[in-house]
Design an enzyme around this catalytic site. Sequence first.
Site, PDB file in Angstrom:
ATOM      1  CG  ASP A  17       3.253  14.329  -1.399  1.00 37.60           C
ATOM      2  OD1 ASP A  17       3.731  13.221  -1.627  1.00 37.60           O
ATOM      3  OD2 ASP A  17       2.113  14.497  -0.910  1.00 37.60           O
ATOM      4  CD  GLU A 272       8.933  10.085   3.029  1.00 35.56           C
ATOM      5  OE1 GLU A 272       8.049   9.367   2.525  1.00 35.56           O
ATOM      6  OE2 GLU A 272       9.959  10.420   2.419  1.00 35.56           O
TER       7      GLU A 272
END
Length: 376
Positions: A17, A272
């Site tokens: 994040d 990610e």
Amino acid sequence: MDNGWDIFCKVVDNFGDAGVTWRLARQLAHEHGLQVRLWIDNLGAFTRLCPEADLHRAQQTLEGVLVCRWPEHWVDTPVASVVIEAFGCTLPAQYEAALANRLQPACWINLEYLSAEPWVGGCHGLPSMKSGGVRKFFFFPGFRPDTGGLLREQGLLEARDALQGSVKARTAFLNSVGVYPAGTACLVSLFAYENGGLGGWFDQMAAGPSSVHVLVPEGRVLASVQAWAGQTLTQGQPFTRGALQVQVLPFLSQPAYDQLLWACDFNAVRGEDSFVRAQWAARPLLWHIYQQDEYAHWEKLEAFLALYTQALPVAAAEALCAVWRAWNMDGDMSAAWAGLMPHWQVLAAHARNWCTELAARPDLATALVQFRRNSL
Ligand code: TRH
């Protein structure tokens, strides 16, 4: 913050994040000349990625971005003209109310998680109506042309080529992180969550026939590595078993981690952001996907595999899928890794072509700026 951009980030866990939002913030500031504030609730995770940051400062300017601690109790702040809510993190209530009352409507974007699933294209850019008549748009990163694309800085691929094309530059980088590989060793980087399949994979590499040097930046997978080694591993000191050498590295800065990916012949990545960076490294890769409830991540994994292997010969595609499934679904990594070896060259060429294909599309930051322009 008229004309400014606010990016809000809540760290759920790990580094993705913070990693994605920090990368985006820097790119918007550097390449698009925007005034950017990054609101982040966990400066601990952030300082791992950006060691120059001061954990105790409420606000600091780093690389042209105003990095602000997202306080538990929100203090009234002027609303920016573009607001990015990363990964549905939910804006502070007062800020959201101020958004609705802004004279000139702000552009409010929810930046979604990355997925190769085909439905993403249909949802990319869609608005949802919020209270006060404000619209929030869903912006999906992705691999297909109908999505918002992937984060890719200007000059990234040229910098990669410079390192990959020069033995001197590659060696200098490796030496700078304490790595002195034997000339013939295959270099593998390993960034993953704890993984029960690691023992089988490492045994297979240790059995030879060629030497492999695995580089492991400090992190969760170290528990599995040490369980396999049967001992605690010390940073910088290689551990050898058969043809395999394993070396723990410090957790690197984001730019240094990119260089590590470029310098390796094969990269195991996770989550990610590192997953995307390994694709820009244009080397064969293995993805440890972030686990979701009820194995929802398996669909994401299969969607990416379907897309990534489309242009591969069937045998190479099957071999690659076997390794990825074994790594993510507790399969036999030993057999799967052995099955991959005959396809190594094909997979290496494919990784390069795949990267070139992705790089022909606009990068995510540029796509966001364009999206904002279109909304005016
Ligand atoms: O850390 P991750 O697993 O992050 C995430 C989070 O768990 C998040 O909640 C979840 O939503 C997401 O996965 C899918 O993996 P990721 O995304 O690869 O982020 C790691 C970041 O750390 C990335 O920016 C690269 C960086 N990194 C370094 O800067 N130095 C290093 O040495 C390494 C290994 C990574």
